[in-house]
Design a protein around this motif. Structure first.
Motif, mmCIF file in Angstrom:
data_model
loop_
_atom_site.group_PDB
_atom_site.id
_atom_site.type_symbol
_atom_site.label_atom_id
_atom_site.label_comp_id
_atom_site.label_asym_id
_atom_site.label_seq_id
_atom_site.Cartn_x
_atom_site.Cartn_y
_atom_site.Cartn_z
ATOM 1 N N LEU A 95 28.639 41.256 49.517
ATOM 2 C CA LEU A 95 29.237 39.967 49.203
ATOM 3 C C LEU A 95 29.844 39.294 50.429
ATOM 4 O O LEU A 95 29.666 38.082 50.630
ATOM 5 N N GLN A 96 30.561 40.041 51.238
ATOM 6 C CA GLN A 96 31.243 39.428 52.371
ATOM 7 C C GLN A 96 30.274 38.771 53.365
ATOM 8 O O GLN A 96 30.493 37.623 53.781
ATOM 9 N N PRO A 97 29.162 39.405 53.720
ATOM 10 C CA PRO A 97 28.209 38.718 54.602
ATOM 11 C C PRO A 97 27.551 37.504 53.949
ATOM 12 O O PRO A 97 27.143 36.575 54.646
ATOM 13 N N ALA A 98 27.442 37.520 52.619
ATOM 14 C CA ALA A 98 26.750 36.427 51.924
ATOM 15 C C ALA A 98 27.585 35.159 51.862
ATOM 16 O O ALA A 98 27.097 34.060 52.169
ATOM 17 N N THR A 99 28.873 35.287 51.465
ATOM 18 C CA THR A 99 29.692 34.086 51.261
ATOM 19 C C THR A 99 31.117 34.221 51.789
ATOM 20 O O THR A 99 31.926 33.315 51.611
ATOM 21 N N GLY A 100 31.444 35.344 52.403
ATOM 22 C CA GLY A 100 32.791 35.514 52.924
ATOM 23 C C GLY A 100 33.815 35.945 51.896
ATOM 24 O O GLY A 100 35.010 36.036 52.207
ATOM 25 N N TRP A 101 33.376 36.232 50.667
ATOM 26 C CA TRP A 101 34.294 36.690 49.622
ATOM 27 C C TRP A 101 34.386 38.212 49.619
ATOM 28 O O TRP A 101 33.478 38.904 50.071
ATOM 29 N N GLN A 102 35.495 38.709 49.043
ATOM 30 C CA GLN A 102 35.652 40.130 48.808
ATOM 31 C C GLN A 102 36.312 40.343 47.446
ATOM 32 O O GLN A 102 37.103 39.510 46.984
ATOM 33 N N LEU A 103 35.973 41.450 46.815
ATOM 34 C CA LEU A 103 36.629 41.832 45.571
ATOM 35 C C LEU A 103 37.868 42.650 45.889
ATOM 36 O O LEU A 103 37.865 43.468 46.816
ATOM 37 N N VAL A 104 38.926 42.422 45.122
ATOM 38 C CA VAL A 104 40.131 43.249 45.215
ATOM 39 C C VAL A 104 40.481 43.719 43.809
ATOM 40 O O VAL A 104 40.317 42.984 42.837
ATOM 41 N N ALA A 105 40.920 44.945 43.711
ATOM 42 C CA ALA A 105 41.305 45.493 42.416
ATOM 43 C C ALA A 105 42.701 45.020 42.036
ATOM 44 O O ALA A 105 43.583 44.884 42.892
ATOM 45 N N VAL A 106 42.894 44.766 40.741
ATOM 46 C CA VAL A 106 44.210 44.454 40.188
ATOM 47 C C VAL A 106 44.372 45.258 38.900
ATOM 48 O O VAL A 106 43.384 45.623 38.257
ATOM 49 N N PRO A 107 45.617 45.541 38.488
ATOM 50 C CA PRO A 107 45.827 46.378 37.306
ATOM 51 C C PRO A 107 45.642 45.657 35.979
ATOM 52 O O PRO A 107 45.662 46.287 34.924
ATOM 53 N N GLY A 108 45.484 44.345 35.991
ATOM 54 C CA GLY A 108 45.343 43.573 34.760
ATOM 55 C C GLY A 108 45.610 42.109 35.061
ATOM 56 O O GLY A 108 45.415 41.639 36.182
ATOM 57 N N LEU A 109 46.067 41.375 34.050
ATOM 58 C CA LEU A 109 46.395 39.967 34.246
ATOM 59 C C LEU A 109 47.498 39.810 35.289
ATOM 60 O O LEU A 109 48.447 40.598 35.313
ATOM 61 N N ILE A 110 47.360 38.804 36.133
ATOM 62 C CA ILE A 110 48.363 38.582 37.171
ATOM 63 C C ILE A 110 48.863 37.144 37.073
ATOM 64 O O ILE A 110 48.196 36.282 36.499
ATOM 65 N N PRO A 111 50.032 36.840 37.639
ATOM 66 C CA PRO A 111 50.589 35.486 37.552
ATOM 67 C C PRO A 111 49.703 34.462 38.261
ATOM 68 O O PRO A 111 48.910 34.785 39.148
ATOM 69 N N GLU A 112 49.877 33.211 37.868
ATOM 70 C CA GLU A 112 49.018 32.152 38.377
ATOM 71 C C GLU A 112 49.105 31.996 39.888
ATOM 72 O O GLU A 112 48.076 31.846 40.566
ATOM 73 N N VAL A 113 50.319 32.004 40.441
ATOM 74 C CA VAL A 113 50.467 31.799 41.881
ATOM 75 C C VAL A 113 49.768 32.920 42.650
ATOM 76 O O VAL A 113 49.088 32.676 43.652
ATOM 77 N N ALA A 114 49.922 34.146 42.204
ATOM 78 C CA ALA A 114 49.238 35.264 42.849
ATOM 79 C C ALA A 114 47.730 35.106 42.733
ATOM 80 O O ALA A 114 46.982 35.359 43.688
ATOM 81 N N PHE A 115 47.275 34.675 41.572
ATOM 82 C CA PHE A 115 45.840 34.467 41.338
ATOM 83 C C PHE A 115 45.296 33.362 42.243
ATOM 84 O O PHE A 115 44.281 33.538 42.929
ATOM 85 N N PHE A 116 45.987 32.221 42.271
ATOM 86 C CA PHE A 116 45.537 31.113 43.123
ATOM 87 C C PHE A 116 45.506 31.518 44.593
ATOM 88 O O PHE A 116 44.591 31.134 45.332
ATOM 89 N N THR A 117 46.510 32.275 45.022
ATOM 90 C CA THR A 117 46.590 32.680 46.425
ATOM 91 C C THR A 117 45.401 33.551 46.814
ATOM 92 O O THR A 117 44.812 33.383 47.890
ATOM 93 N N LEU A 118 45.042 34.491 45.939
ATOM 94 C CA LEU A 118 43.879 35.332 46.223
ATOM 95 C C LEU A 118 42.609 34.491 46.324
ATOM 96 O O LEU A 118 41.811 34.662 47.258
#
Length: 291
Positions: A95-118
């Motif tokens: 994924l990273q070479p294709a579009t510069g994105w990466q996956l990150v693990a999270v434990p479940g739903l996260i707050p909006e600001v944290a989500f937007f920042t990622l």
């Protein structure tokens, strides 16, 4: 939905109403960061978990032809072999070479600001737990299968990937302007439940549709389903259902159309929304054309 900034450690986030606490271990012995990311704990997956993923993948993949957009079908194999739950680090190598994105693990739903920042940093949060066998057909919260199967293939599309990053940047601005609710509706009607017009007919690109066997058929082929062209003000005024199939879906012409439509400054739109009535689920306005 009220955005909550993570301060010291991570705490569960709830959207809507629920009779139980959010699933997911938000402590992990101190391994969950203040931005809500954590290592993918691959060792916790049991053979039953891998079997659930394999069966979900097989069932949903069989439904895609004629219902899912071409870009999604083309990119799905990039998740890796479906026999076992993928390691996020393996997908990132493609994924990273294709579009510069990466996956990150999270434990479940996260707050909006944290989500937007990622999102603004081209990091897509994937819940690392998977539903139980008894939840095979329906799970209350987004799990690994929804996040991975539904969202990640289109991150390999450069235009869609750029749009999602721009959405994250716009979300941080919406938070400062008190407009997160309006912007979250746009996310719901596009990234989660959007339809796209192809040369051979309407297809689904929204993750909530693509990861649901019943809603995929209902959204694209349902005879009573209402489909209208995407209009930003219309979508941000509209309430949606979280407990049943959507009565109304919004249609784009291409991912470039979606990117161009959402590129201008939303500040004037937020001001206009203050003077407009909200629209209940399923209501079609006078003059709207059903597609």
């Amino acid at each position: 939905m009220t955005p909550t900034e993570p301060k010291s450690g991570a705490t569960p986030t709830v959207y809507g109403q629920s009779e139980r606490a959010p699933r997911g271990d938000y402590s992990r012995g101190g391994l969950v960061n203040t931005d809500y990311t954590c290592p993918q704990n691959y060792a916790i997956y049991t053979e039953a978990d891998h079997n659930t993923y394999r069966q979900l993948h097989a069932r949903q993949s069989a439904l895609l032809p004629g219902l899912a957009c071409d870009q999604f079908i083309a990119a799905l194999p990039l998740l890796g072999k479906p026999e076992r739950i993928p390691r996020f680090e393996d997908i990132n190598q493609r994924l990273q070479p294709a579009t510069g994105w990466q996956l990150v693990a999270v434990p479940g739903l996260i707050p909006e600001v944290a989500f937007f920042t990622l999102l603004a940093n081209r990091q897509f949060p994937v819940t690392d737990w998977i539903r139980k066998p008894e939840e095979f057909d329906y799970v209350v919260e987004p799990d690994l299968f929804h996040d991975l199967f539904g969202h990640v293939p289109l991150l390999f599309d450069p235009v869609f990937a750029d749009h999602l990053q721009a959405y994250g940047v716009g979300g941080l601005k919406a938070n400062r302007l008190g407009a997160c609710e309006q912007l979250s509706r746009l996310y719901w009607f596009t990234i989660e439940f959007g339809l796209i017009r192809q040369h051979d007919g309407l297809r689904a690109y929204g993750a909530g549709v693509l990861s649901s066997p019943g809603e995929l058929v209902h959204a694209v082929r349902g005879e009573q389903t209402q489909r209208i062209a995407l209009d930003l003000l219309r979508a941000m005024r509209s309430h949606y259902r979280i407990d049943s199939f959507q009565p109304t879906y919004f249609v784009i012409d291409s991912f470039q159309h979606l990117f161009d439509l959402t590129a201008p400054d939303f500040t004037p739109l937020y001001a206009q929304l203050l003077a407009l009535d909200e629209i209940p689920p399923g209501l079609i306005l006078s003059g709207e054309e059903l597609l």
